[in-house]
Design a protein around this motif. Structure first.
Motif, PDB file in Angstrom:
ATOM      1  N   VAL A 123     -47.282  33.778  27.495  1.00 23.25           N
ATOM      2  CA  VAL A 123     -46.102  32.916  27.534  1.00 23.25           C
ATOM      3  C   VAL A 123     -45.075  33.458  28.533  1.00 23.25           C
ATOM      4  N   GLU A 124     -44.842  34.767  28.498  1.00 23.54           N
ATOM      5  CA  GLU A 124     -43.878  35.379  29.403  1.00 23.54           C
ATOM      6  C   GLU A 124     -44.322  35.263  30.858  1.00 23.54           C
ATOM      7  N   ALA A 125     -45.626  35.356  31.098  1.00 27.59           N
ATOM      8  CA  ALA A 125     -46.146  35.221  32.460  1.00 27.59           C
ATOM      9  C   ALA A 125     -45.887  33.810  32.988  1.00 27.59           C
ATOM     10  N   LEU A 126     -46.044  32.817  32.123  1.00 29.34           N
ATOM     11  CA  LEU A 126     -45.769  31.426  32.523  1.00 29.34           C
ATOM     12  C   LEU A 126     -44.281  31.251  32.824  1.00 29.34           C
ATOM     13  N   LYS A 127     -43.445  31.830  31.978  1.00 32.41           N
ATOM     14  CA  LYS A 127     -42.000  31.740  32.176  1.00 32.41           C
ATOM     15  C   LYS A 127     -41.603  32.368  33.520  1.00 32.41           C
ATOM     16  N   GLU A 128     -42.213  33.505  33.837  1.00 32.06           N
ATOM     17  CA  GLU A 128     -41.910  34.186  35.097  1.00 32.06           C
ATOM     18  C   GLU A 128     -42.397  33.375  36.289  1.00 32.06           C
ATOM     19  N   ASP A 129     -43.559  32.748  36.142  1.00 32.98           N
ATOM     20  CA  ASP A 129     -44.110  31.904  37.210  1.00 32.98           C
ATOM     21  C   ASP A 129     -43.178  30.726  37.488  1.00 32.98           C
ATOM     22  N   PHE A 130     -42.676  30.106  36.436  1.00 34.69           N
ATOM     23  CA  PHE A 130     -41.734  28.993  36.598  1.00 34.69           C
ATOM     24  C   PHE A 130     -40.483  29.448  37.346  1.00 34.69           C
ATOM     25  N   SER A 131     -39.992  30.617  36.972  1.00 30.64           N
ATOM     26  CA  SER A 131     -38.751  31.116  37.557  1.00 30.64           C
ATOM     27  C   SER A 131     -38.910  31.478  39.035  1.00 30.64           C
ATOM     28  N   ARG A 132     -40.041  32.087  39.376  1.00 23.92           N
ATOM     29  CA  ARG A 132     -40.236  32.567  40.747  1.00 23.92           C
ATOM     30  C   ARG A 132     -40.696  31.479  41.715  1.00 23.92           C
ATOM     31  N   ASN A 133     -41.650  30.663  41.264  1.00 23.87           N
ATOM     32  CA  ASN A 133     -42.343  29.783  42.193  1.00 23.87           C
ATOM     33  C   ASN A 133     -42.024  28.305  42.074  1.00 23.87           C
ATOM     34  N   LEU A 134     -41.325  27.899  41.032  1.00 18.68           N
ATOM     35  CA  LEU A 134     -41.098  26.465  40.836  1.00 18.68           C
ATOM     36  C   LEU A 134     -39.614  26.158  40.720  1.00 18.68           C
ATOM     37  N   SER A 135     -38.916  26.456  41.780  1.00 20.08           N
ATOM     38  CA  SER A 135     -37.485  26.183  41.811  1.00 20.08           C
ATOM     39  C   SER A 135     -37.172  25.170  42.905  1.00 20.08           C
ATOM     40  N   VAL A 136     -36.273  24.244  42.614  1.00 24.74           N
ATOM     41  CA  VAL A 136     -35.871  23.251  43.603  1.00 24.74           C
ATOM     42  C   VAL A 136     -35.128  23.931  44.742  1.00 24.74           C
ATOM     43  N   ARG A 137     -34.299  24.909  44.406  1.00 20.82           N
ATOM     44  CA  ARG A 137     -33.528  25.643  45.411  1.00 20.82           C
ATOM     45  C   ARG A 137     -34.343  26.848  45.890  1.00 20.82           C
ATOM     46  N   THR A 138     -34.756  26.827  47.145  1.00 20.61           N
ATOM     47  CA  THR A 138     -35.534  27.926  47.700  1.00 20.61           C
ATOM     48  C   THR A 138     -34.604  29.069  48.108  1.00 20.61           C
ATOM     49  N   SER A 139     -34.922  30.278  47.692  1.00 18.69           N
ATOM     50  CA  SER A 139     -34.132  31.460  48.020  1.00 18.69           C
ATOM     51  C   SER A 139     -35.092  32.574  48.396  1.00 18.69           C
ATOM     52  N   PRO A 140     -34.591  33.649  49.009  1.00 14.67           N
ATOM     53  CA  PRO A 140     -35.485  34.748  49.405  1.00 14.67           C
ATOM     54  C   PRO A 140     -36.317  35.287  48.241  1.00 14.67           C
ATOM     55  N   GLY A 141     -35.720  35.298  47.060  1.00 18.95           N
ATOM     56  CA  GLY A 141     -36.417  35.850  45.904  1.00 18.95           C
ATOM     57  C   GLY A 141     -37.707  35.146  45.559  1.00 18.95           C
ATOM     58  N   VAL A 142     -37.803  33.848  45.868  1.00 20.16           N
ATOM     59  CA  VAL A 142     -39.010  33.113  45.483  1.00 20.16           C
ATOM     60  C   VAL A 142     -40.196  33.496  46.362  1.00 20.16           C
ATOM     61  N   LEU A 143     -39.934  34.136  47.514  1.00 18.61           N
ATOM     62  CA  LEU A 143     -41.027  34.567  48.386  1.00 18.61           C
ATOM     63  C   LEU A 143     -41.519  35.966  48.051  1.00 18.61           C
ATOM     64  N   ASP A 144     -40.724  36.724  47.304  1.00 19.92           N
ATOM     65  CA  ASP A 144     -41.018  38.141  47.061  1.00 19.92           C
ATOM     66  C   ASP A 144     -42.437  38.401  46.581  1.00 19.92           C
ATOM     67  N   HIS A 145     -42.860  37.617  45.610  1.00 16.28           N
ATOM     68  CA  HIS A 145     -44.124  37.939  44.934  1.00 16.28           C
ATOM     69  C   HIS A 145     -45.281  37.028  45.347  1.00 16.28           C
ATOM     70  N   ILE A 146     -45.136  36.357  46.482  1.00 18.49           N
ATOM     71  CA  ILE A 146     -46.286  35.642  47.041  1.00 18.49           C
ATOM     72  C   ILE A 146     -47.341  36.683  47.399  1.00 18.49           C
ATOM     73  N   ILE A 147     -48.548  36.494  46.913  1.00 18.59           N
ATOM     74  CA  ILE A 147     -49.611  37.477  47.135  1.00 18.59           C
ATOM     75  C   ILE A 147     -50.278  37.259  48.495  1.00 18.59           C
ATOM     76  N   VAL A 148     -50.289  38.332  49.287  1.00 17.66           N
ATOM     77  CA  VAL A 148     -50.903  38.300  50.617  1.00 17.66           C
ATOM     78  C   VAL A 148     -52.225  39.057  50.567  1.00 17.66           C
ATOM     79  N   ILE A 149     -53.290  38.399  50.995  1.00 19.65           N
ATOM     80  CA  ILE A 149     -54.612  39.025  50.986  1.00 19.65           C
ATOM     81  C   ILE A 149     -54.876  39.640  52.353  1.00 19.65           C
ATOM     82  N   THR A 150     -54.987  40.956  52.387  1.00 21.15           N
ATOM     83  CA  THR A 150     -55.260  41.675  53.638  1.00 21.15           C
ATOM     84  C   THR A 150     -56.595  42.404  53.527  1.00 21.15           C
ATOM     85  N   LYS A 151     -57.005  43.005  54.621  1.00 22.96           N
ATOM     86  CA  LYS A 151     -58.274  43.750  54.604  1.00 22.96           C
ATOM     87  C   LYS A 151     -58.206  44.986  53.711  1.00 22.96           C
TER      88      LYS A 151
END
Length: 259
Positions: free
Chosen positions: A93-121
């Motif tokens: 439940v807490e993981a879903l709440k955090e996902d909503f807060s970080r990734n599903l906001s109408v107002r885009t801010s720097p914080g919403v990009l923080d935890h985008i996962i980047v796949i590197t070598k």
């Protein structure tokens, strides 16, 4: 006259037995029961009452009001850790709440990009560990990839595929992320993502429930059938409670996104 007198003579005894049966309301004690007393077989009656209560709970079908089960965790700790099971469900439940807060906001801010996962070598990393994220203006966010220039392309792809309706542009080791206008279409897209995230979380919740029930079933030959049934029911109640909390989160987020 003589017959009337004989009937009258038996009347007090009949009245006493009738009155006694009405007041006590107890079943007749079985023959040979050592607890046979004037007030009935207490032990037998108690066992019958427990059996009827349990049978009534099991007989109730879906859609009917059912009594909640609340087993003491200490009494079944050798079978399953109920507190740990509940913590695992609440973590979903807490993981879903955090996902909503970080990734599903109408107002885009720097914080919403923080935890985008980047796949590197070299593995998977949050964007904020690879680049410096700054908001240059209300309409523009930049990501400085100077420290990890080789990951610029992967970071750009991760931002574009984040589901936040972002279209990054690359300028050397700088990723420019224009902030899109909040349109009705964008709001509806975010609401769909919220629904998808909730469904994924519910699937994770079902896995926790199934794992716990399977753990309980391992003891079916060591404990009573009723104990197994009660434990399964309590685990299901925990899962239902967590799912209901998810539905509330989804309803609130949908209302926030669609207005």
């Amino acid at each position: 006259m003589a017959m009337a007198l004989r009937c009258f003579r038996h009347l007090p005894s009949l009245l006493y037995r009738s009155s006694f049966a009405m007041v006590q309301g107890l079943p007749q004690a079985p023959a040979g029961c050592p607890a046979l007393l004037l007030d009935g077989c207490r032990q037998c009656v108690h066992q019958k009452q427990l059996t009827r209560q349990l049978a009534t709970k099991k007989a109730k079908g879906k859609g009917q009001s059912q009594a909640r089960v609340n087993i003491s965790a200490a009494l079944v700790e050798d079978i399953i850790n109920l507190e740990e099971t509940n913590e695992d469900m609440q973590a979903v439940v807490e993981a879903l709440k955090e996902d909503f807060s970080r990734n599903l906001s109408v107002r885009t801010s720097p914080g919403v990009l923080d935890h985008i996962i980047v796949i590197t070598k070299d593995g998977k990393f949050p964007l904020n560990q690879l680049g410096q994220i700054l908001q240059k203006s209300p309409q523009l966010i930049t990501v400085n990839m100077t420290n990890f220039p080789e990951s610029t392309a992967a970071a750009t792809k991760a931002i574009r595929e984040s589901g936040m309706n972002l279209n990054p542009e690359v300028d050397g080791t700088i990723i420019r992320v224009p902030i899109p206008k909040v349109t009705r279409e964008h709001r509806e897209s975010l609401a769909k993502l919220a629904k998808q995230s909730t469904n994924k979380s519910k699937e994770a919740l079902r896995k926790v429930r199934s794992k716990s029930i399977n753990q309980v079933k391992k003891f079916k030959n060591k404990v009573s059938e009723d104990t197994i049934w009660l434990l399964e029911k309590q685990i299901q109640q925990m899962a239902d409670s967590a799912a209901a909390e998810m539905d509330k989160l989804l309803a609130a987020k949908t209302k926030e996104l669609l207005g």
